[in-house]
Design an enzyme around this catalytic site. Structure first.
Site, PDB file in Angstrom:
ATOM      1  CE1 TYR A  25      -4.297   1.356   0.115  1.00  0.00           C
ATOM      2  CE2 TYR A  25      -3.373   2.857   1.752  1.00  0.00           C
ATOM      3  CZ  TYR A  25      -4.388   2.506   0.877  1.00  0.00           C
ATOM      4  OH  TYR A  25      -5.498   3.317   0.774  1.00  0.00           O
ATOM      5  N   GLY A  26       1.898   1.217  -0.876  1.00  0.00           N
ATOM      6  CA  GLY A  26       2.812   2.353  -0.994  1.00  0.00           C
ATOM      7  C   GLY A  26       2.356   3.257  -2.123  1.00  0.00           C
ATOM      8  CD  GLN A  28       2.476   2.956  -9.402  1.00  0.00           C
ATOM      9  OE1 GLN A  28       1.379   2.669  -9.885  1.00  0.00           O
ATOM     10  NE2 GLN A  28       3.133   4.052  -9.763  1.00  0.00           N
ATOM     11  CB  SER A  51       2.212  -2.865   7.197  1.00  0.00           C
ATOM     12  OG  SER A  51       2.171  -1.712   6.388  1.00  0.00           O
ATOM     13  CG  HIS A 108       9.768  -2.439 -12.718  1.00  0.00           C
ATOM     14  ND1 HIS A 108      10.131  -2.133 -14.017  1.00  0.00           N
ATOM     15  CD2 HIS A 108      10.919  -2.438 -12.001  1.00  0.00           C
ATOM     16  CE1 HIS A 108      11.444  -1.963 -14.074  1.00  0.00           C
ATOM     17  NE2 HIS A 108      11.942  -2.151 -12.869  1.00  0.00           N
ATOM     18  N   GLY A 134       2.631   6.949  -8.139  1.00  0.00           N
ATOM     19  CA  GLY A 134       1.328   6.547  -7.616  1.00  0.00           C
ATOM     20  C   GLY A 134       0.397   7.698  -7.277  1.00  0.00           C
ATOM     21  CG  ASP A 191      11.279   1.644 -15.559  1.00  0.00           C
ATOM     22  OD1 ASP A 191      10.489   2.589 -15.725  1.00  0.00           O
ATOM     23  OD2 ASP A 191      11.698   1.303 -14.445  1.00  0.00           O
ATOM     24  CD  GLU A 195      14.875   3.255 -12.978  1.00  0.00           C
ATOM     25  OE1 GLU A 195      13.695   3.623 -12.942  1.00  0.00           O
ATOM     26  OE2 GLU A 195      15.257   2.176 -12.478  1.00  0.00           O
TER      27      GLU A 195
HETATM   28  P1  NAD Z   1       6.646   1.581  -2.291  1.00  0.00           P
HETATM   29  O1  NAD Z   1       7.970   1.405  -1.665  1.00  0.00           O
HETATM   30  O2  NAD Z   1       6.051   2.933  -2.368  1.00  0.00           O
HETATM   31  O3  NAD Z   1       5.565   0.670  -1.539  1.00  0.00           O
HETATM   32  C1  NAD Z   1       5.787  -0.676  -1.260  1.00  0.00           C
HETATM   33  C2  NAD Z   1       4.818  -1.105  -0.193  1.00  0.00           C
HETATM   34  O4  NAD Z   1       5.065  -2.494   0.052  1.00  0.00           O
HETATM   35  C3  NAD Z   1       4.967  -0.417   1.156  1.00  0.00           C
HETATM   36  O5  NAD Z   1       4.238   0.732   1.293  1.00  0.00           O
HETATM   37  C4  NAD Z   1       4.471  -1.498   2.096  1.00  0.00           C
HETATM   38  O6  NAD Z   1       3.060  -1.442   2.127  1.00  0.00           O
HETATM   39  C5  NAD Z   1       4.864  -2.771   1.419  1.00  0.00           C
HETATM   40  N1  NAD Z   1       6.116  -3.370   1.917  1.00  0.00           N
HETATM   41  C6  NAD Z   1       7.342  -2.806   1.943  1.00  0.00           C
HETATM   42  N2  NAD Z   1       8.252  -3.658   2.403  1.00  0.00           N
HETATM   43  C7  NAD Z   1       7.597  -4.794   2.670  1.00  0.00           C
HETATM   44  C8  NAD Z   1       7.997  -6.060   3.169  1.00  0.00           C
HETATM   45  N3  NAD Z   1       9.279  -6.324   3.486  1.00  0.00           N
HETATM   46  N4  NAD Z   1       7.048  -7.009   3.326  1.00  0.00           N
HETATM   47  C9  NAD Z   1       5.781  -6.759   3.006  1.00  0.00           C
HETATM   48  N5  NAD Z   1       5.343  -5.578   2.529  1.00  0.00           N
HETATM   49  C10 NAD Z   1       6.237  -4.613   2.359  1.00  0.00           C
HETATM   50  O7  NAD Z   1       6.733   0.880  -3.742  1.00  0.00           O
HETATM   51  P2  NAD Z   1       6.128   1.424  -5.122  1.00  0.00           P
HETATM   52  O8  NAD Z   1       6.946   2.576  -5.594  1.00  0.00           O
HETATM   53  O9  NAD Z   1       4.648   1.559  -5.019  1.00  0.00           O
HETATM   54  O10 NAD Z   1       6.498   0.207  -6.081  1.00  0.00           O
HETATM   55  C11 NAD Z   1       5.689  -0.956  -6.185  1.00  0.00           C
HETATM   56  C12 NAD Z   1       5.878  -1.539  -7.573  1.00  0.00           C
HETATM   57  O11 NAD Z   1       5.401  -0.586  -8.537  1.00  0.00           O
HETATM   58  C13 NAD Z   1       7.328  -1.818  -7.932  1.00  0.00           C
HETATM   59  O12 NAD Z   1       7.375  -2.967  -8.736  1.00  0.00           O
HETATM   60  C14 NAD Z   1       7.724  -0.606  -8.761  1.00  0.00           C
HETATM   61  O13 NAD Z   1       8.768  -0.845  -9.683  1.00  0.00           O
HETATM   62  C15 NAD Z   1       6.419  -0.351  -9.490  1.00  0.00           C
HETATM   63  N6  NAD Z   1       6.251   1.003 -10.020  1.00  0.00           N
HETATM   64  C16 NAD Z   1       6.461   2.087  -9.226  1.00  0.00           C
HETATM   65  C17 NAD Z   1       6.269   3.349  -9.737  1.00  0.00           C
HETATM   66  C18 NAD Z   1       6.441   4.571  -8.873  1.00  0.00           C
HETATM   67  O14 NAD Z   1       6.412   5.664  -9.412  1.00  0.00           O
HETATM   68  N7  NAD Z   1       6.584   4.489  -7.567  1.00  0.00           N
HETATM   69  C19 NAD Z   1       5.863   3.516 -11.076  1.00  0.00           C
HETATM   70  C20 NAD Z   1       5.626   2.385 -11.862  1.00  0.00           C
HETATM   71  C21 NAD Z   1       5.829   1.135 -11.321  1.00  0.00           C
HETATM   72 MG    MG Z   2      10.349   4.409 -15.055  1.00  0.00          MG
END
Ligand code: NAD
Ligand code: MG
Length: 344
Positions: A25-26, A28, A51, A108, A134, A191, A195
């Site tokens: 619940y981060g 994305q 969490s 991803h 997100g 990707d 970056e």
């Molecule tokens: P994030 O770090 O914002 O969120 C991850 C979430 O996972 C945390 O909020 C928590 O709820 C949970 N978490 C973290 N560590 C954990 C653990 N050890 N065990 C269980 N749960 C745990 O990540 P994000 O940026 O939302 O990325 C998620 C996916 O989306 C990735 O594959 C990323 O590549 C992809 N993505 C991200 C973006 C972006 O802009 N952030 C864009 C496109 C794709």
């Molecule tokens: Mg990218």
């Protein structure tokens, strides 16, 4: 020509009849869960019980379960956990509950492209990857728009993999903006390259080098900051709205002539060759192996480089100048609420 999908192409019914689990619940995770919920889909969120996101998701009206329970209950499982944590959590809590006919989704392609996760052949494996952070996936949806997204099918076990990916993209609002068909390989490699060479690595190195050249020549740090960092957004906004030609139309003829004649002296054939080296390291797995190893040993180099970056003089000047322009950071609180920091 690339294949693009829009609203009319999606079949939301295929996903309406299935239970969806959003793991994480981060950045994305919160956006996908809330958008799908508001689009009328059956969503549950999978989180570790301890969490700090549990109460956030519940306060937003979502049902929260443990990760393994969410996977067991759902037909469609979207993995929105940090890329570096996915393999460990997959092995322990996802794989044991991935029965035949389920659909495993990613935003991803990293873990599939580099074979860290190898799902069984009787489940669908697809990607729905928004091309934006997100908080924008959520905000544009609420405003009636959407963030363009990529979809890809890695494995179609049920014959519904593509329809499910497109219906999911529709549910998060992406078909309002456009959904581009790609592959896990293309998404992952472009990707990482983007970056590293341009968006994060290339631009921050370019800005810092420009700042150093100006301040080392005796110009005021404040002038240098405004010139090479602050104004960058204004130029990038023009490129985003009108392309490079549109940006050139908006700047003065003097700026345009300088751009045309001096830009290629900064980004030389040698720089482009280094970009090719960086791409080759991505393609042959050297970057992935290096990053996985770095994580395994507790990220020493990552921490050291990050701290060194924070000590660069441009950071202090920027902090002081931005404090006088609170409107510049107006959107920051919103972003901090849902992402960054919350990787507990
Ligand atoms: P994030 O770090 O914002 O969120 C991850 C979430 O996972 C945390 O909020 C928590 O709820 C949970 N978490 C973290 N560590 C954990 C653990 N050890 N065990 C269980 N749960 C745990 O990540 P994000 O940026 O939302 O990325 C998620 C996916 O989306 C990735 O594959 C990323 O590549 C992809 N993505 C991200 C973006 C972006 O802009 N952030 C864009 C496109 C794709
Ligand atoms: Mg990218």
């Amino acid at each position: 020509m690339a294949t693009m999908f829009y609203e009319r192409d999606a079949k939301p019914e295929v996903l309406k009849s299935r239970k969806i689990a959003i793991l994480g619940y981060g950045s994305q995770g919160h956006a996908h869960a809330l958008n799908l919920h508001d689009s009328g889909f059956d969503v549950r969120v999978g989180l570790r019980p301890e969490s700090s996101s549990v109460h956030k998701a519940e306060d937003a009206g979502l049902r929260v379960l443990g990760i393994a329970d969410a996977v067991a209950e759902a037909d469609v499982i979207m993995v929105l956990l940090p890329d570096t944590e996915q393999k460990r959590i997959y092995d322990l809590e996802i794989a044991p509950h991935l029965s035949a006919g389920k659909c495993l989704m990613f935003a991803h392609g990293f873990n599939i492209r580099f074979n860290l996760i190898e799902p069984p052949s009787d489940v669908d494996v697809v990607m729905v990857a928004p091309k934006g952070p997100g908080h924008l996936v959520r905000r544009t949806y609420v405003e009636g728009g959407g963030v363009p997204s990529l979809i890809a099918v890695h494995h179609d076990a049920t014959g519904h993999a593509h329809d499910l990916a497109l219906a999911y993209a529709h549910g998060i609002g992406a078909t309002r903006a456009g959904v581009l068909e790609t592959t896990f390989t293309e998404e992952t490699e472009t990707d990482l390259f983007g970056e590293q060479a341009v968006l994060c690595g290339g631009v921050s190195a370019l800005v810092r080098a420009g700042y150093e050249v100006l301040t080392e020549a005796g110009y005021q740090p404040e002038s240098a900051y405004f010139e090479v960092l602050h104004e960058l957004k204004l130029i990038v906004d023009l490129m985003y709205e009108e392309g490079i030609t549109g940006m050139r139309f908006s700047v003065s003829d003097t700026a345009e002539y300088g751009d045309l004649t001096r830009g290629p002296r900064v980004i030389t054939e040698q720089v482009k060759d280094e970009m090719r080296n960086i791409l080759a390291e991505i393609q042959d797995g050297r970057f992935a192996a290096e990053w996985i190893k770095e994580n395994e040993i507790g990220r020493p180099r990552y921490r050291e480089l990050r701290e060194a970056g924070k000590r660069h003089p441009i950071e202090q000047v920027g902090k002081d100048l931005r404090a006088m322009m609170p409107f510049v950071s107006a959107g920051k609180q919103k972003v901090a609420d849902v992402s960054g920091g919350d990787t507990d």
